[in-house]
Design a protein around this motif. Structure first.
Motif, PDB file in Angstrom:
ATOM      1  N   ASN A  94       0.855  -1.188   0.000  1.00  0.00           N
ATOM      2  CA  ASN A  94       0.000   0.000   0.000  1.00  0.00           C
ATOM      3  C   ASN A  94       0.888   1.234   0.000  1.00  0.00           C
ATOM      4  O   ASN A  94       1.193   1.809   1.053  1.00  0.00           O
ATOM      5  CB  ASN A  94      -0.905  -0.020   1.233  1.00  0.00           C
ATOM      6  N   PRO A  95       1.356   1.664  -1.175  1.00  0.00           N
ATOM      7  CA  PRO A  95       2.318   2.772  -1.232  1.00  0.00           C
ATOM      8  C   PRO A  95       1.723   4.086  -0.740  1.00  0.00           C
ATOM      9  O   PRO A  95       0.558   4.395  -0.980  1.00  0.00           O
ATOM     10  CB  PRO A  95       2.682   2.847  -2.713  1.00  0.00           C
ATOM     11  N   GLN A  96       2.560   4.855  -0.034  1.00  0.00           N
ATOM     12  CA  GLN A  96       2.162   6.172   0.476  1.00  0.00           C
ATOM     13  C   GLN A  96       2.924   7.250  -0.295  1.00  0.00           C
ATOM     14  O   GLN A  96       4.139   7.126  -0.512  1.00  0.00           O
ATOM     15  CB  GLN A  96       2.501   6.285   1.963  1.00  0.00           C
ATOM     16  N   ILE A  97       2.244   8.293  -0.708  1.00  0.00           N
ATOM     17  CA  ILE A  97       2.853   9.385  -1.479  1.00  0.00           C
ATOM     18  C   ILE A  97       3.058  10.582  -0.561  1.00  0.00           C
ATOM     19  O   ILE A  97       2.090  11.154  -0.044  1.00  0.00           O
ATOM     20  CB  ILE A  97       1.969   9.789  -2.684  1.00  0.00           C
ATOM     21  N   ILE A  98       4.312  10.950  -0.345  1.00  0.00           N
ATOM     22  CA  ILE A  98       4.645  12.093   0.513  1.00  0.00           C
ATOM     23  C   ILE A  98       5.070  13.254  -0.384  1.00  0.00           C
ATOM     24  O   ILE A  98       6.165  13.254  -0.942  1.00  0.00           O
ATOM     25  CB  ILE A  98       5.779  11.750   1.496  1.00  0.00           C
ATOM     26  N   GLU A  99       4.212  14.230  -0.538  1.00  0.00           N
ATOM     27  CA  GLU A  99       4.515  15.388  -1.388  1.00  0.00           C
ATOM     28  C   GLU A  99       5.368  16.395  -0.614  1.00  0.00           C
ATOM     29  O   GLU A  99       5.164  16.604   0.592  1.00  0.00           O
ATOM     30  CB  GLU A  99       3.216  16.064  -1.836  1.00  0.00           C
ATOM     31  N   ALA A 100       6.324  17.008  -1.311  1.00  0.00           N
ATOM     32  CA  ALA A 100       7.142  18.075  -0.728  1.00  0.00           C
ATOM     33  C   ALA A 100       7.643  17.692   0.660  1.00  0.00           C
ATOM     34  O   ALA A 100       7.366  18.355   1.668  1.00  0.00           O
ATOM     35  CB  ALA A 100       6.343  19.375  -0.669  1.00  0.00           C
ATOM     36  N   TYR A 101       8.390  16.616   0.729  1.00  0.00           N
ATOM     37  CA  TYR A 101       8.903  16.107   2.003  1.00  0.00           C
ATOM     38  C   TYR A 101       9.578  17.220   2.801  1.00  0.00           C
ATOM     39  O   TYR A 101      10.425  17.951   2.277  1.00  0.00           O
ATOM     40  CB  TYR A 101       9.872  14.955   1.740  1.00  0.00           C
ATOM     41  N   ASP A 102       9.220  17.341   4.082  1.00  0.00           N
ATOM     42  CA  ASP A 102       9.667  18.471   4.903  1.00  0.00           C
ATOM     43  C   ASP A 102      10.919  18.190   5.727  1.00  0.00           C
ATOM     44  O   ASP A 102      11.348  19.040   6.520  1.00  0.00           O
ATOM     45  CB  ASP A 102       8.537  18.936   5.825  1.00  0.00           C
ATOM     46  N   GLY A 103      11.509  17.011   5.571  1.00  0.00           N
ATOM     47  CA  GLY A 103      12.727  16.702   6.305  1.00  0.00           C
ATOM     48  C   GLY A 103      12.502  16.144   7.695  1.00  0.00           C
ATOM     49  O   GLY A 103      13.462  15.908   8.429  1.00  0.00           O
TER      50      GLY A 103
END
Length: 419
Positions: A94-103
């Motif tokens: 179940n892949p998760q999409i993390i947009e604009a990863y904040d570190g």
């Protein structure tokens, strides 16, 4: 280049299909579920416009993108594997999409408190601001090597849709069972027909590898004698104690957790035993061929010493070579590394040329007559719940594939003669 959304959709579609291989099977592919993705890929290659698309009885897939230039140039290939590791479950990814990863920490699974943290996985900080695809903490992701497949398919689609980019004939190959060391076993190099190829199976962006371990597997069988423990004095021989002596006699710091770079190791992967019999399974690895042979001799000599102490054979060591360092086959044709390095620099990727602490299909294929170094696919933390891949790294890999094809056509613009 292909849009980020289309790339994400393609990749996540692949990883949702369970394709774990099984070292306990003698079939090819080793699991029937690998066929699910294999058939999908064969259909997709036809749909994007490739020719000569074939899938054989063992699920090996080959296809061609015809040349669009008048003069003859070398036929190059790009290869990836579609199985995933049996080390960790690949069911219901179940892949998760993390947009604009904040570190910051990424919560993979709040219920089970599974965290992907840059405090532990420092590489994450390289991708701050980018789009990262992770697991949900309960499975592996499968970027090894479905990222490579998505990149090859996307690059071929881009070349089909942009015929102004010059390229010679390109061959594509997808294999089963790489994760259990059999990906190249039934690969028909002659039928593939490439002068050289690249596996898209590396990790972080920029990796370019043409050295890998020499590899062997060892099975150590220890025979004991079981008698009633109340009457065992001078009669019982406990195989587990002898096995323990064998384990402790190997260099403790020459194990995976204490080695890096070109340092080799002995790795105990499995113990199964009782008083009567204990079986140890090892893998032996070293980049240096002489050191590799010496490691095998160390294990054999230890068995001789133990047997001498007992005056009979109580321990047997069986060693089988698995693959060898492809540097021996790549170094005579280093222009194929030069082209890949130039391609990376042309698309603003800094090449990271280093040895692989493992093996790829490319190692075996190189020894079968198809020189085949390894290029990054972009993923990190393979084979477990913390696996992730930055989408921008996948986009860079696509750009490198396209540029390799273009540079090969340009460099042989005066014509090409096969040796």
């Amino acid at each position: 280049m292909i849009s980020k959304k289309n790339l994400i959709d393609r990749f996540t579609g692949y990883v949702r299909i369970d394709t774990q291989s099984d070292s306990g099977s003698n079939e090819t592919p080793s699991t029937k579920k690998q066929w699910d993705l294999a058939r999908k890929l064969a259909t997709e290659l036809k749909e994007i416009g490739l020719e000569d698309v074939e899938i054989d009885d063992n699920a090996y897939i080959m296809a061609s993108l015809p040349s669009n230039i008048a003069h003859e140039v070398p036929v190059i290939g790009f290869i990836s594997h579609f199985d995933t590791s049996p080390d960790f479950t690949g069911t219901n990814v179940n892949p998760q999409i993390i947009e604009a990863y904040d570190g910051k920490d990424i919560v993979l699974n709040a219920e089970q408190d599974i965290i992907l943290s840059p405090d532990y996985f420092e590489d994450l900080l390289q991708y701050k601001g980018q789009t990262i695809i992770t697991t949900d903490g309960t499975t592996l992701l499968g970027a090894d090597d479905k990222a490579g497949i998505a990149e090859i398919v996307s690059a071929m689609e881009y070349l089909v849709n942009n015929p102004h980019i010059p390229h010679g004939k390109i061959r594509v190959g997808f294999t089963p069972d790489e994760e259990i060391g059999r990906g190249a076993h039934k690969f028909d190099v002659e039928k593939f027909g490439a002068d050289w190829a690249y596996t898209m199976d590396g990790s972080q962006v920029g990796e370019l590898e043409f050295e890998n371990f020499n590899a062997a597997g060892a099975v150590v069988t220890v025979k004991g004698k079981i008698v009633h423990p109340g009457y065992a004095k001078d009669k019982m021989v406990n195989s587990m104690y002898i096995a323990q002596d064998f384990i402790n006699s190997l260099p403790r710091l020459e194990t995976p957790e204490h080695t890096e770079d070109r340092q080799g190791f002995f790795h105990l992967t499995d113990i199964n035993g009782d008083v009567e019999e204990t079986v140890l399974k090892y893998i032996i690895r070293d980049h240096d061929k002489d050191h590799f042979e010496a490691r095998k001799e160390v294990m054999k000599n230890m068995a001789v010493d133990i047997n001498t102490q007992f005056g009979r054979e109580v321990i047997k060591v069986e060693i089988k070579d698995q693959y060898f360092n492809m540097a021996e086959k790549i170094e005579p044709v280093m222009h194929i590394i030069d082209i890949a390095e130039e391609a990376m620099k042309a698309v603003n990727v800094t090449p990271i040329i280093k040895p692989i602490r493992g093996g790829t299909d490319g190692a075996q294929l190189s020894y079968k007559g198809l020189p085949c170094p390894n290029i990054f696919a972009g993923g990190h933390n393979f084979h477990g719940r913390y696996e992730y891949v930055p989408v921008e790294s996948m986009q860079k890999a696509i750009a490198v594939i396209v540029k390799i094809a273009e540079l090969t056509a340009e460099k042989y613009s005066a014509g090409y003669e096969k040796n």
